[in-house]
Design a protein around this motif. Structure first.
Motif, mmCIF file in Angstrom:
data_model
loop_
_atom_site.group_PDB
_atom_site.id
_atom_site.type_symbol
_atom_site.label_atom_id
_atom_site.label_comp_id
_atom_site.label_asym_id
_atom_site.label_seq_id
_atom_site.Cartn_x
_atom_site.Cartn_y
_atom_site.Cartn_z
ATOM 1 N N TYR A 1 1.482 -4.853 -13.016
ATOM 2 C CA TYR A 1 0.018 -4.888 -13.135
ATOM 3 C C TYR A 1 -0.561 -5.960 -12.218
ATOM 4 O O TYR A 1 -1.529 -5.730 -11.496
ATOM 5 C CB TYR A 1 -0.378 -5.132 -14.596
ATOM 6 C CG TYR A 1 -1.864 -5.180 -14.802
ATOM 7 C CD1 TYR A 1 -2.609 -4.010 -14.867
ATOM 8 C CD2 TYR A 1 -2.518 -6.402 -14.916
ATOM 9 C CE1 TYR A 1 -3.980 -4.057 -15.038
ATOM 10 C CE2 TYR A 1 -3.891 -6.456 -15.087
ATOM 11 C CZ TYR A 1 -4.621 -5.287 -15.147
ATOM 12 O OH TYR A 1 -5.979 -5.333 -15.314
ATOM 13 N N ASP B 1 -0.600 -4.872 -8.709
ATOM 14 C CA ASP B 1 -1.320 -3.608 -8.545
ATOM 15 C C ASP B 1 -0.369 -2.460 -8.194
ATOM 16 O O ASP B 1 -0.611 -1.685 -7.270
ATOM 17 C CB ASP B 1 -2.414 -3.748 -7.479
ATOM 18 C CG ASP B 1 -3.548 -2.757 -7.707
ATOM 19 O OD1 ASP B 1 -3.645 -2.201 -8.816
ATOM 20 O OD2 ASP B 1 -4.313 -2.517 -6.758
ATOM 21 N N SER C 1 -5.503 0.889 -5.539
ATOM 22 C CA SER C 1 -5.283 -0.119 -4.496
ATOM 23 C C SER C 1 -5.099 0.508 -3.124
ATOM 24 O O SER C 1 -4.997 -0.185 -2.137
ATOM 25 C CB SER C 1 -4.080 -0.993 -4.849
ATOM 26 O OG SER C 1 -2.894 -0.218 -4.806
#
Length: 190
Positions: free
Chosen positions: A146, A149, A189
């Motif tokens: 996390y 990303d 992302s």
């Protein structure tokens, strides 16, 4: 030479996907005896094997694996996780990063993902194909994925016949604890 169950499972995954490998740029990190990277090269991928630049014996083992498998075109490179070196900077864009049981020590997880994230910035479509042996329920990559990303898909071993007793013609002790992951950048992302 002992080959860990994780390396065998990752090699099985590569064999299952062998038709998609010719011409792919593949980097194996923490290669050790290099079974997954050797399998990828035998399937037609353009492979670079890497292990820690601080462990020249590991790099020698990678080189010996290439020689024993008649793969002079496979490059061996010293890359230390979490360190930005000239070799890391000079690496071409990769399509697949292989990592067999590199998520062994929790203190290395961030350094590994830092290196992988750097490579993902060169090619946001690259995937990390990784196997690891579950050693503790307290160790998790989820928070770090996390943070960086990234997203992770767990691949069921039976989906590529890696849960059978006779994988690589041997019984794999503890194979039920081996997990297969495909890690990539999160969609938002890209």
């Amino acid at each position: 030479m002992y080959v860990w169950p994780c390396a065998v499972v990752l090699a099985q995954y590569l064999w299952f996907h062998r038709r998609s490998l010719p011409g792919k740029a593949v980097l194996e990190i923490g290669a050790g005896v290099s079974l997954p990277g050797i399998m990828a090269a035998k399937c037609g991928a353009e492979v670079i094997l890497s292990d820690s630049s601080e462990l020249p014996h590991c790099l020698e083992i990678c080189q010996q694996s290439c020689e024993m498998n008649d793969l002079p075109q496979v490059r061996v490179l010293g890359l230390t996780w979490g360190h930005v070196s000239q070799d890391l900077l000079a690496l071409p864009s990769q399509d697949i990063i292989l990592a067999s049981d590199v998520f062994f020590e929790p203190e290395d997880f961030e350094d590994i993902l830092t290196t992988v994230y750097f490579l993902m910035q060169k090619n946001p479509e690259v995937q990390l194909w990784s196997t690891y042996q579950v050693r503790s329920a307290d160790w998790s990559l989820e928070a770090l994925l996390y943070k960086w990303d990234m997203k992770c898909v767990h691949i069921p071993l039976e989906s590529f016949d890696a849960d059978k007793e006779d994988i690589a013609e041997s019984a794999l002790p503890g194979r039920h604890t081996v997990e297969m992951l495909v890690i990539s950048l999160a969609k938002d992302s890209l």
